[in-house]
Design a protein around this motif. Structure first.
Motif, PDB file in Angstrom:
ATOM      1  N   PHE A 169       0.831  -1.204   0.000  1.00  0.00           N
ATOM      2  CA  PHE A 169       0.000   0.000   0.000  1.00  0.00           C
ATOM      3  C   PHE A 169       0.872   1.262   0.000  1.00  0.00           C
ATOM      4  O   PHE A 169       0.655   2.186  -0.778  1.00  0.00           O
ATOM      5  CB  PHE A 169      -0.931  -0.001   1.217  1.00  0.00           C
ATOM      6  N   LEU A 170       1.869   1.276   0.893  1.00  0.00           N
ATOM      7  CA  LEU A 170       2.752   2.441   0.979  1.00  0.00           C
ATOM      8  C   LEU A 170       3.542   2.656  -0.310  1.00  0.00           C
ATOM      9  O   LEU A 170       3.702   3.790  -0.769  1.00  0.00           O
ATOM     10  CB  LEU A 170       3.702   2.296   2.171  1.00  0.00           C
ATOM     11  N   LEU A 171       4.039   1.574  -0.885  1.00  0.00           N
ATOM     12  CA  LEU A 171       4.786   1.705  -2.146  1.00  0.00           C
ATOM     13  C   LEU A 171       3.887   2.191  -3.275  1.00  0.00           C
ATOM     14  O   LEU A 171       4.307   2.975  -4.116  1.00  0.00           O
ATOM     15  CB  LEU A 171       5.449   0.375  -2.511  1.00  0.00           C
ATOM     16  N   ASN A 172       2.654   1.731  -3.285  1.00  0.00           N
ATOM     17  CA  ASN A 172       1.715   2.200  -4.298  1.00  0.00           C
ATOM     18  C   ASN A 172       1.404   3.678  -4.089  1.00  0.00           C
ATOM     19  O   ASN A 172       1.328   4.449  -5.044  1.00  0.00           O
ATOM     20  CB  ASN A 172       0.427   1.381  -4.258  1.00  0.00           C
ATOM     21  N   MET A 173       1.268   4.096  -2.843  1.00  0.00           N
ATOM     22  CA  MET A 173       0.933   5.478  -2.517  1.00  0.00           C
ATOM     23  C   MET A 173       2.104   6.428  -2.813  1.00  0.00           C
ATOM     24  O   MET A 173       1.919   7.489  -3.403  1.00  0.00           O
ATOM     25  CB  MET A 173       0.557   5.578  -1.033  1.00  0.00           C
ATOM     26  N   GLU A 174       3.303   6.022  -2.442  1.00  0.00           N
ATOM     27  CA  GLU A 174       4.469   6.900  -2.561  1.00  0.00           C
ATOM     28  C   GLU A 174       5.333   6.612  -3.787  1.00  0.00           C
ATOM     29  O   GLU A 174       6.241   7.370  -4.090  1.00  0.00           O
ATOM     30  CB  GLU A 174       5.334   6.791  -1.303  1.00  0.00           C
ATOM     31  N   LYS A 175       5.113   5.490  -4.430  1.00  0.00           N
ATOM     32  CA  LYS A 175       5.864   5.046  -5.618  1.00  0.00           C
ATOM     33  C   LYS A 175       7.277   4.570  -5.286  1.00  0.00           C
ATOM     34  O   LYS A 175       7.808   3.717  -5.948  1.00  0.00           O
ATOM     35  CB  LYS A 175       5.926   6.117  -6.718  1.00  0.00           C
ATOM     36  N   GLU A 176       7.904   5.151  -4.253  1.00  0.00           N
ATOM     37  CA  GLU A 176       9.259   4.736  -3.900  1.00  0.00           C
ATOM     38  C   GLU A 176       9.531   5.083  -2.441  1.00  0.00           C
ATOM     39  O   GLU A 176       9.300   6.203  -2.009  1.00  0.00           O
ATOM     40  CB  GLU A 176      10.275   5.444  -4.791  1.00  0.00           C
ATOM     41  N   LEU A 177       9.983   4.088  -1.694  1.00  0.00           N
ATOM     42  CA  LEU A 177      10.418   4.284  -0.306  1.00  0.00           C
ATOM     43  C   LEU A 177      11.563   3.317  -0.049  1.00  0.00           C
ATOM     44  O   LEU A 177      11.547   2.190  -0.533  1.00  0.00           O
ATOM     45  CB  LEU A 177       9.285   3.956   0.679  1.00  0.00           C
TER      46      LEU A 177
END
Length: 75
Positions: free
Chosen positions: A51-59
């Motif tokens: 979810f976070l990767l989809n939201m931020e594209k890159e972490l």
């Protein structure tokens, strides 16, 4: 107790059944990919990471660890 399965339809729509079978057979690779994705996300932490990767594209893993309150190796 023996269960009996009975169908209530008067007759099968063979064209509809063939069409459905053709569509499903043609989507085998799609279903394989979706199955793999769902198995990956079948864990709460993994789902949060996706979810976070989809939201931020890159972490980076460090960012994910900070956000989730976990160690980097756990991430």
């Amino acid at each position: 107790m023996k269960m009996e399965i009975s169908c209530t339809r008067a007759e099968a729509d063979h064209k509809q059944l063939l069409n459905c079978k053709t569509v499903i057979d043609g989507m085998t690779n799609d279903f394989d990919k979706i199955t793999k994705l769902l198995s990956i996300s079948g864990n709460e932490v993994r789902l949060k990471i996706l979810f976070l990767l989809n939201m931020e594209k890159e972490l980076c893993p460090c960012d994910l660890a900070d956000i989730l309150g976990m160690s980097v190796p756990a991430v």
